[in-house]
Design an enzyme around this catalytic site. Structure first.
Site, short mmCIF file in Angstrom:
data_model
loop_
_atom_site.label_atom_id
_atom_site.label_comp_id
_atom_site.label_asym_id
_atom_site.label_seq_id
_atom_site.Cartn_x
_atom_site.Cartn_y
_atom_site.Cartn_z
CG ASP A 126 -1.98 -3.73 -22.42
OD1 ASP A 126 -1.16 -4.50 -21.86
OD2 ASP A 126 -1.91 -3.45 -23.63
CB CYS B 280 1.41 -2.47 -22.55
SG CYS B 280 2.66 -1.61 -23.53
CB THR C 121 6.02 -3.35 -26.67
OG1 THR C 121 5.06 -2.26 -26.65
CG2 THR C 121 5.61 -4.38 -27.71
CG HIS D 18 21.36 11.10 -16.63
ND1 HIS D 18 22.24 11.02 -17.69
CD2 HIS D 18 22.07 10.75 -15.53
CE1 HIS D 18 23.43 10.62 -17.24
NE2 HIS D 18 23.34 10.45 -15.93
CG HIS E 68 21.42 15.25 -15.05
ND1 HIS E 68 21.80 14.89 -16.32
CD2 HIS E 68 22.37 14.77 -14.21
CE1 HIS E 68 22.94 14.21 -16.26
NE2 HIS E 68 23.31 14.13 -14.98
C1 RB5 Z 1 -1.63 -5.40 -26.96
O1 RB5 Z 1 -1.79 -6.46 -27.83
C2 RB5 Z 1 -0.34 -4.66 -27.26
O2 RB5 Z 1 -0.47 -3.97 -28.46
C3 RB5 Z 1 0.00 -3.73 -26.13
O3 RB5 Z 1 0.12 -4.45 -24.95
C4 RB5 Z 1 1.30 -2.96 -26.28
O4 RB5 Z 1 2.35 -3.80 -26.60
C5 RB5 Z 1 1.26 -1.75 -27.10
O5 RB5 Z 1 2.23 -0.99 -27.23
#
Ligand code: RB5
Length: 153
Positions: free
Chosen positions: A8, A65, A67, A98, A133
């Protein structure tokens, strides 16, 4: 090995770095977007990459993304997908050995590009260890069949 890549807006810069690494390493890959910094919804890109891998058209997926969490949660809703969030090399190796993870997720806002590329390199180079596994991964497939209907891959 054919790799499906996606992100994203929160993962765009790191995806570009991963793309450059894959290109230089002569990996076969396709980029499923996003392609600019306009705000988008990560489940849409998780869906594209996860379906590409689950269909068998691609062997592995890499999703990024902010996180690595949201895009991984979404990818794991597609039957056949075992997406692993890895922010260290040990986990990257273990997720392959695994768990036979077929999608790697990372967060651009969590780790730097140097570590991210080490993770990608390790994750792509590591095989599933099988043996005990395999029994456990089979149980994951059985959970999919029970709760989602279809867990063919
Ligand atoms: C986008 O702002 C953010 O929420 C997305 O990239 C991600 O971290 C969501 O889990």
């Amino acid at each position: 090995m054919k790799i499906a890549l996606g992100c994203d807006h929160g993962g765009l810069k790191l995806k570009e770095i991963v793309k450059e690494f894959l290109t230089k390493g002569n990996y076969r890959f396709d980029d499923f977007g996003t392609f600019n910094e306009e705000s988008v919804d990560y489940p849409d890109f998780a869906e594209k990459v996860a379906e590409a891998v689950a269909s068998g058209a691609y062997d592995r997926g890499v999703l990024i993304c902010g996180t690595g969490i949201g895009i991984g949660i979404a990818a794991n809703k597609v039957p056949g997908i075992r997406a692993a969030l890895c922010h260290d090399v040990f986990s990257a190796r273990a997720s392959r050995e695994h768990n036979d993870a077929n999608v790697l997720t990372m967060g651009e806002r969590v780790i730097g590009p140097g570590l991210a590329l080490e993770i990608v390199k390790t994750w792509l180079a590591t095989d599933f260890a099988g043996c005990r596994h395999a029994r456990r991964v089979e149980k994951i497939r059985n959970l999919e069949k029970k709760h989602l209907g279809n867990g063919d891959k």
